[in-house]
Write an enzyme that holds these catalytic residues in place. Sequence first.
Site, PDB file in Angstrom:
ATOM      1  N   LYS A 139       0.797  -1.093  -0.055  1.00  0.00           N
ATOM      2  CA  LYS A 139      -0.014  -0.126  -0.198  1.00  0.00           C
ATOM      3  C   LYS A 139       0.808   1.383   0.032  1.00  0.00           C
ATOM      4  CE  LYS A 139      -2.846  -1.655   3.618  1.00  0.00           C
ATOM      5  NZ  LYS A 139      -2.384  -3.133   3.615  1.00  0.00           N
ATOM      6  N   THR A 140       1.876   1.546   0.732  1.00  0.00           N
ATOM      7  CA  THR A 140       2.766   2.523   1.070  1.00  0.00           C
ATOM      8  C   THR A 140       3.525   2.551  -0.657  1.00  0.00           C
ATOM      9  OG1 THR A 140       3.058   1.993   3.334  1.00  0.00           O
ATOM     10  CG2 THR A 140       4.466   3.702   2.357  1.00  0.00           C
ATOM     11  N   ASP A 178      -1.566   6.272   6.817  1.00  0.00           N
ATOM     12  CA  ASP A 178      -1.778   4.740   7.047  1.00  0.00           C
ATOM     13  C   ASP A 178      -2.500   4.555   8.451  1.00  0.00           C
ATOM     14  OD1 ASP A 178      -0.864   2.185   6.692  1.00  0.00           O
ATOM     15  OD2 ASP A 178       1.184   2.124   7.502  1.00  0.00           O
ATOM     16  N   THR A 208      -5.847  -1.823   7.235  1.00  0.00           N
ATOM     17  CA  THR A 208      -5.964  -3.455   7.267  1.00  0.00           C
ATOM     18  C   THR A 208      -7.665  -3.733   7.661  1.00  0.00           C
ATOM     19  OG1 THR A 208      -5.581  -3.411   9.479  1.00  0.00           O
ATOM     20  CG2 THR A 208      -3.721  -3.932   8.068  1.00  0.00           C
ATOM     21  N   ARG A 221       6.270  -8.202   1.599  1.00  0.00           N
ATOM     22  CA  ARG A 221       7.431  -7.880   2.759  1.00  0.00           C
ATOM     23  C   ARG A 221       7.981  -8.937   3.462  1.00  0.00           C
ATOM     24  NH1 ARG A 221       4.331  -4.572   6.943  1.00  0.00           N
ATOM     25  NH2 ARG A 221       4.514  -2.746   5.532  1.00  0.00           N
TER      26      ARG A 221
END
Length: 314
Positions: A51-52, A96, A145, A204
């Site tokens: 997302k980032t 975020d 999330t 990640r």
Amino acid sequence: KQEEKLRPRRIEDYIGQKDLKSVLAIAIQAAKGRKEPLDHLLLYGPPGLGKTTMSLILAEEMGVQCKITTAPALERPRDIVGLLVALQPGDVLFLDEIHRLPRISEEILYSAMEDFRLDVTVGKGNTAKTRSIPLKPFTLVGATTRIGSLTSPLRDRFGIVQRLRFYELDELTLIVQRTAEILKTDITEEGAQEVARRARGTPRIANRLLRRVRDFAQVKGISPISQAVAAEALELYEVDPCGLDWTDRLILSAMIENFKGGPVGLETLAASTGEDAQAIEDVYEPYLLQIGFIQRTSRGRIATPAAWKHLGYV
Ligand code: ADE
């Protein structure tokens, strides 16, 4: 930072999330054509899926700055006011964990998003006045999330709402190969696949596992990294062939041993494992649901026969 070098910077270098990329490619081209900022965008889905990274790519593609922050850092209204007034025309503000934004800060966002205007109260009591401060047009990229925890007025102010999915094995394999190249590490295709298979559909995690495998191979003086070496290294770090780590297995075995496989409520499960309920729900459970090791029922979570089998209970 190392982490930053691994992030793709252009949309064509971003592997996977095909639907998301198509939607955003059109939005980018249209916004550029009109010389307007992108619509506000809400990205949701499990952590670690990009997302980032996607927010940084959007800013790069639009030729603007991306400011990154997280909702818990914006406790006081003046924190968010400070950020908003500092934005340049078209800038992207990445927020975020937006579901954790305090109510007053959230209300400031409403007019900021809708009219690029801040309504702030100055003074107290009888002498209090509302003042309106104009903002430069900007794009808010919200990430969460837990889409279900957003209030509807906030959710409704995003022009584009997109979910990120877990990655397919072939996509994750490409990501591992790409990262290995950036880290100047030799890995065979089968080696990359082994890392990908154990990465829970999450880039990640794939990149983190690759670093551990790379340490292992370096210390043992092995190159390139083969499938067997990758598997041996990841066994050492207690990442099993399905990608489950120690905590995943703890959660599943607690369900099986303490609750006969369930159904068991989230809070009860949290108490019995010593894990945080929120972490179970946001971090661990999504992948266990995805691979069919857990099911959610109206009476709680159950461990499926596949989970019993995987952990060696049957
Ligand atoms: N590194 C982490 N996520 C990635 C992605 N989706 N594409 C390419 N490289 C990545």
